[in-house]
Write an enzyme that holds these catalytic residues in place. Structure first.
Site, PDB file in Angstrom:
ATOM      1  N   ARG A 266      14.492   5.252   5.672  1.00 13.40           N
ATOM      2  CA  ARG A 266      14.182   5.435   7.102  1.00 13.40           C
ATOM      3  C   ARG A 266      15.434   5.860   7.866  1.00 13.40           C
ATOM      4  O   ARG A 266      15.348   6.609   8.835  1.00 13.40           O
ATOM      5  CB  ARG A 266      13.589   4.139   7.674  1.00 13.40           C
TER       6      ARG A 266
ATOM      7  N   ARG B  41      16.280   3.701  19.065  1.00 13.73           N
ATOM      8  CA  ARG B  41      16.610   4.677  18.011  1.00 13.73           C
ATOM      9  C   ARG B  41      16.413   6.063  18.611  1.00 13.73           C
ATOM     10  O   ARG B  41      15.750   6.208  19.648  1.00 13.73           O
ATOM     11  CB  ARG B  41      15.672   4.486  16.811  1.00 13.73           C
TER      12      ARG B  41
ATOM     13  N   ARG C 132      18.468  -7.487   7.541  1.00 20.11           N
ATOM     14  CA  ARG C 132      17.002  -7.406   7.508  1.00 20.11           C
ATOM     15  C   ARG C 132      16.463  -7.808   6.137  1.00 20.11           C
ATOM     16  O   ARG C 132      15.419  -8.445   6.030  1.00 20.11           O
ATOM     17  CB  ARG C 132      16.540  -5.994   7.908  1.00 20.11           C
TER      18      ARG C 132
HETATM   19  N1  LIG Z   1       3.368   2.675   1.183  1.00 18.44           N
HETATM   20  C1  LIG Z   1       4.523   3.274   1.448  1.00 18.44           C
HETATM   21  N2  LIG Z   1       5.165   3.932   0.492  1.00 18.44           N
HETATM   22  C2  LIG Z   1       6.354   4.536   0.729  1.00 18.44           C
HETATM   23  N3  LIG Z   1       6.964   4.548   1.940  1.00 18.44           N
HETATM   24  C3  LIG Z   1       6.355   3.906   2.941  1.00 18.44           C
HETATM   25  C4  LIG Z   1       5.111   3.240   2.764  1.00 18.44           C
HETATM   26  N4  LIG Z   1       4.757   2.696   3.931  1.00 18.44           N
HETATM   27  C5  LIG Z   1       5.725   3.008   4.827  1.00 18.44           C
HETATM   28  N5  LIG Z   1       6.683   3.744   4.235  1.00 18.44           N
HETATM   29  C6  LIG Z   1       7.932   4.229   4.847  1.00 18.44           C
HETATM   30  O1  LIG Z   1       8.814   3.096   4.946  1.00 18.44           O
HETATM   31  C7  LIG Z   1       9.625   3.201   6.098  1.00 18.44           C
HETATM   32  C8  LIG Z   1       9.439   1.938   6.929  1.00 18.44           C
HETATM   33  O2  LIG Z   1       8.153   1.924   7.480  1.00 18.44           O
HETATM   34  P1  LIG Z   1       7.901   1.381   8.933  1.00 18.44           P
HETATM   35  O3  LIG Z   1       8.917   1.905   9.884  1.00 18.44           O
HETATM   36  O4  LIG Z   1       6.473   1.638   9.252  1.00 18.44           O
HETATM   37  O5  LIG Z   1       8.167  -0.168   8.693  1.00 18.44           O
HETATM   38  P2  LIG Z   1       8.001  -1.403   9.669  1.00 18.44           P
HETATM   39  O6  LIG Z   1       7.384  -2.475   8.908  1.00 18.44           O
HETATM   40  O7  LIG Z   1       7.312  -0.979  10.913  1.00 18.44           O
HETATM   41  O8  LIG Z   1       9.522  -1.754   9.985  1.00 18.44           O
HETATM   42  P3  LIG Z   1      10.156  -2.543  11.234  1.00 18.44           P
HETATM   43  O9  LIG Z   1       9.647  -3.910  11.200  1.00 18.44           O
HETATM   44  O10 LIG Z   1      11.615  -2.461  10.978  1.00 18.44           O
HETATM   45  O11 LIG Z   1       9.785  -1.804  12.479  1.00 18.44           O
HETATM   46  C9  LIG Z   1       9.200   4.445   6.828  1.00 18.44           C
HETATM   47  O12 LIG Z   1      10.118   5.476   6.549  1.00 18.44           O
HETATM   48  C10 LIG Z   1       7.824   4.778   6.230  1.00 18.44           C
HETATM   49  O13 LIG Z   1       7.556   6.166   6.243  1.00 18.44           O
HETATM   50  N1  LIG Z   2       8.342 -11.861  17.885  1.00 16.66           N
HETATM   51  C1  LIG Z   2       8.340 -10.553  18.093  1.00 16.66           C
HETATM   52  N2  LIG Z   2       8.734  -9.717  17.137  1.00 16.66           N
HETATM   53  C2  LIG Z   2       8.695  -8.402  17.389  1.00 16.66           C
HETATM   54  C3  LIG Z   2       8.260  -7.882  18.619  1.00 16.66           C
HETATM   55  N3  LIG Z   2       8.325  -6.539  18.583  1.00 16.66           N
HETATM   56  C4  LIG Z   2       8.770  -6.223  17.357  1.00 16.66           C
HETATM   57  N4  LIG Z   2       8.992  -7.328  16.651  1.00 16.66           N
HETATM   58  C5  LIG Z   2       9.462  -7.437  15.268  1.00 16.66           C
HETATM   59  O1  LIG Z   2      10.826  -7.193  15.214  1.00 16.66           O
HETATM   60  C6  LIG Z   2      11.179  -6.672  13.932  1.00 16.66           C
HETATM   61  C7  LIG Z   2      12.156  -5.554  14.059  1.00 16.66           C
HETATM   62  O2  LIG Z   2      11.609  -4.477  14.753  1.00 16.66           O
HETATM   63  P1  LIG Z   2      12.406  -3.095  14.882  1.00 16.66           P
HETATM   64  O3  LIG Z   2      11.596  -2.231  15.781  1.00 16.66           O
HETATM   65  O4  LIG Z   2      13.764  -3.418  15.436  1.00 16.66           O
HETATM   66  O5  LIG Z   2      12.517  -2.526  13.491  1.00 16.66           O
HETATM   67  C8  LIG Z   2       9.862  -6.272  13.282  1.00 16.66           C
HETATM   68  O6  LIG Z   2       9.550  -7.221  12.272  1.00 16.66           O
HETATM   69  C9  LIG Z   2       8.849  -6.378  14.366  1.00 16.66           C
HETATM   70  O7  LIG Z   2       7.589  -6.799  13.894  1.00 16.66           O
HETATM   71  C10 LIG Z   2       7.829  -8.829  19.615  1.00 16.66           C
HETATM   72  O8  LIG Z   2       7.414  -8.475  20.721  1.00 16.66           O
HETATM   73  N5  LIG Z   2       7.895 -10.118  19.299  1.00 16.66           N
END
Ligand SMILES: Nc1ncnc2c1ncn2[C@@H]1O[C@H](COP(=O)(O)OP(=O)(O)OP(=O)(O)O)[C@@H](O)[C@H]1O
Ligand SMILES: Nc1nc2c(ncn2[C@@H]2O[C@H](COP(=O)(O)O)[C@@H](O)[C@H]2O)c(=O)[nH]1
EC number: 2.7.4.8
Length: 390
Positions: free
Chosen positions: A271, A178, A282
């Site tokens: 996001r 990204r 997703r």
């Molecule tokens: N409690 C909350 N309330 C509102 N918005 C939230 C909250 N927690 C996270 N967010 C927002 O939701 C979006 C997704 O959060 P984040 O990128 O941390 O998700 P993730 O679980 O890591 O996703 P992925 O698995 O795709 O990487 C972000 O824009 C973040 O700022």
């Molecule tokens: N099994 C694994 N899952 C992973 C790893 N690193 C990230 N993730 C999961 O992929 C999705 C999507 O991530 P994104 O960065 O494309 O939004 C998310 O649920 C992560 O937890 C890994 O090493 N192994």
């Protein structure tokens, strides 16, 4: 391969000691060998001609042949000599002679559950290194949950508040970066064929196809964090969590749930990092993930991320972090192991007796009764103590 290895091994009988026999490596012999069943494992020289990696060779008594196994994990660097002793569960304790305490104790897993699983997966002979870490470094943390629930946000908060306590395991992925993502920081962005080859070479602790791309945690990514003395955090999907649970990593498993599917969708849209098609994919996967997260038995903790601050507070609480009790209790006081020594085993205690002219009758007791973890990653919970044996 029917020839002897290019380095000298201790007489194999020296190494046959599953029940507390002493092991003595002759001062002029740099290498150590142990026998398990019909096989002798010789530890010494270097791995595939690389002077930075300690070599491992196997001699099979039945066929009288030597072979080089696939070696997983980052092993010790070669040094002036080694002692080796067979432990339970297909593990060999390898002590580097005369080395600093943070680099002296290693475990070569030759028939542990992890090695057996990898052998089956890779279809070839496998051994795995795991470095011994003193004291009870905290368990790694696996955080899973549907895309957009806030895992990354919570992890970033934890790392910001406790930068010296937590380290992020940087995953590999075949998806495109990204706009704000940096290679080596957020992910190791990689090519599918390269990643598949590395998976076949046994470099990954776990991997999975997630939302149409390949993601995986390399053994090295976890080791880098553990070696920096930090508690490792893995942000991985449920399939990956299942694989880690089946490994010997011995982690804490946390699943993060959204307050509702509507809220999850809103967060993913807000996001703004995915196309509409990717968001739909997703969201479809999220339903199955939430079901698995809540009922698979993988996760011992479930957090609801409705209010972010509250969820973060709950995360800290379950990790045992509050203002009075910081995490990480790694013992660091150094005991350097003598260059010349004999090693004996007495149940879970390994007695390392200094030998040679200038000996001060110091005996080092290595207590393995509380060890945990293992390959892939580190073997934690080692206790070292010095006693005067005169
Ligand atoms: N409690 C909350 N309330 C509102 N918005 C939230 C909250 N927690 C996270 N967010 C927002 O939701 C979006 C997704 O959060 P984040 O990128 O941390 O998700 P993730 O679980 O890591 O996703 P992925 O698995 O795709 O990487 C972000 O824009 C973040 O700022
Ligand atoms: N099994 C694994 N899952 C992973 C790893 N690193 C990230 N993730 C999961 O992929 C999705 C999507 O991530 P994104 O960065 O494309 O939004 C998310 O649920 C992560 O937890 C890994 O090493 N192994």
């Amino acid at each position: 391969m029917g020839e002897a290895p290019a380095f000298f091994a201790d007489h194999v009988e020296n190494g046959h000691h599953t029940n507390g026999f002493g092991v003595k490596t002759e001062p002029e012999h740099r290498d150590a060998s142990v026998q398990i069943g019909d096989r002798s494992y010789v530890i010494g020289g270097n791995h595939e001609g690389n002077p930075l990696f300690l070599g491992v060779k196997i001699h099979d008594k039945n066929t009288n042949k030597w072979s080089s196994p696939t070696v997983l994990g980052t092993g010790p660097k070669p040094c002036k000599g080694y002692s080796a002793i067979v432990l339970k569960q297909g593990r060999i304790l390898v002590i580097k002679k005369g080395s600093a305490s943070d680099d002296s104790i290693w475990f070569l897993e030759v028939d542990s559950p992890f090695v057996r699983e990898q052998r089956k997966l890779l279809g070839k002979e496998v051994v795995a290194w795991s470095k011994g870490v003193r004291g009870n470094a905290e368990k790694p943390i696996v955080i899973s949950g549907p895309s957009g629930v806030g895992k990354g946000t919570l992890i970033a908060m934890l790392m910001k508040e406790f930068p010296s306590m937590f380290g992020f395991s940087v995953s590999h992925t075949t998806r495109s970066p990204r706009c704000m993502e940096e290679n080596g920081v957020h992910y190791h962005f990689t090519d599918k064929t390269v990643m598949e080859k590395e998976i076949n070479d046994g470099k990954f602790l776990e991997f999975a196809s997630v939302h149409g791309n390949l993601y995986g945690t390399s053994i090295e990514s976890v080791e880098v964090v553990t070696d920096s003395g930090k508690r490792c955090i893995l942000d991985i999907d449920v399939q990956g969590a299942r694989s880690v649970k089946a490994s010997s990593l011995d982690a804490v498993f946390i699943f993060v749930c959204p307050p509702s599917m509507k809220e999850l969708e809103d967060r993913l849209r807000a996001r703004g990092t995915e196309t509409e098609e990717q968001i739909q994919k997703r969201l479809r996967n999220a339903e199955a993930e939430i079901k698995a997260g809540e009922s698979s038995g993988i996760f011992e903790h479930i957090l609801y991320n409705d209010n972010l601050e509250e969820c973060y507070k709950n995360l800290k609480n379950l990790l045992g972090i509050n203002d009075e009790s910081p995490v990480n209790g790694v013992e660091v006081e150094g005991i350097n192991l003598p260059k010349e020594h004999t090693v004996t085993k007495n149940e879970d205690k390994i007695l390392i007796q200094e030998t040679g002219e200038s000996t001060k009758n110091n005996m080092i007791v290595l207590d393995l009764s509380s060890v945990n973890g293992g390959a892939p990653g580190r073997t934690r919970g080692i206790v070292l103590d010095t006693v005067n044996s005169s």
